[in-house]
Design an enzyme around this catalytic site. Structure first.
Site, PDB file in Angstrom:
ATOM      1  N   GLY A  86       2.669   9.556  22.071  1.00 59.31           N
ATOM      2  CA  GLY A  86       1.880   9.902  20.902  1.00 59.31           C
ATOM      3  C   GLY A  86       2.574  10.843  19.942  1.00 59.31           C
ATOM      4  CG  HIS A 116      13.236   7.385  -0.258  1.00 57.81           C
ATOM      5  ND1 HIS A 116      12.646   6.584  -1.207  1.00 57.81           N
ATOM      6  CD2 HIS A 116      12.262   7.662   0.645  1.00 57.81           C
ATOM      7  CE1 HIS A 116      11.375   6.396  -0.906  1.00 57.81           C
ATOM      8  NE2 HIS A 116      11.115   7.041   0.223  1.00 57.81           N
TER       9      HIS A 116
END
Length: 185
Positions: free
Chosen positions: A139, A112
């Site tokens: 992970g 953004h």
């Protein structure tokens, strides 16, 4: 330029554009269908994931998996994506051969504007991500927009990758930094 063309060019675009909304809906319906198939339907599930992504042979995705479009994910052969991964592919996400994504890996090409007025206008933008060959992303790691990971990179579990890294390194941390080099000779 269409909103899709702006999006793929890394320019500000309106995600509410009807064409983009339709493409996201297509992706959502496909990954929801695949994610809801049990192990008895692994072949059918893999066929749906292959329809969603532009991937080489031996694509394996453990559900659930989510993405924005799927069509902007270009992957080589032998891609393994473990449980609960999300790829926001508003820009091209290129993944090399023999890549492993551990559980909960997040790859975000979407971003953004920093300027509050632009951000509040509802416009967004994306920055492409490139992941080299033989990469293992541990992970709960996050790959941020605009990142390039070289070949043979290992990303330690829980890392937040905010900048690009060269070949043959182990990176870890928040923000990720090089913790060792790898001899792949």
């Amino acid at each position: 330029m269409t909103e899709r063309e702006k999006m793929l060019a890394g320019e500000l675009y309106r995600p509410s554009d009807p064409q983009l909304a339709q493409e996201r809906l297509r992706a959502k319906l496909l990954f929801q269908k695949a994610n809801n198939l049990n192990e008895n339907f692994r072949k059918e599930r893999n066929a749906i994931y292959n329809e969603l992504l532009d991937a080489g042979e031996n694509l394996t995705i453990e559900p659930p998996f989510q993405c924005d479009f799927g069509s902007n994910i270009k992957a080589g052969k032998n891609l393994f994506i473990n449980y609960n991964c999300c790829i926001l592919d508003v820009a091209l996400v290129t993944i090399g051969d023999n890549v492993m994504l551990a559980a909960n890996v997040q790859i975000y090409a979407a971003t953004h504007p920093l300027n509050a007025n632009l951000r509040n206008s509802g416009q967004e933008l994306g920055k492409p991500i490139t992941i080299g060959n033989n990469v293992w992303i541990g992970g709960n790691s996050t790959i941020c927009p605009g990142i390039t990971l070289g070949n043979n990179v290992v990303v330690g579990a829980g890392s937040v990758v905010t900048k690009s890294f060269p070949d043959n390194v182990v990176i870890a941390g928040n923000p990720a930094k090089i913790i060792k080099t790898i001899d792949n000779s």
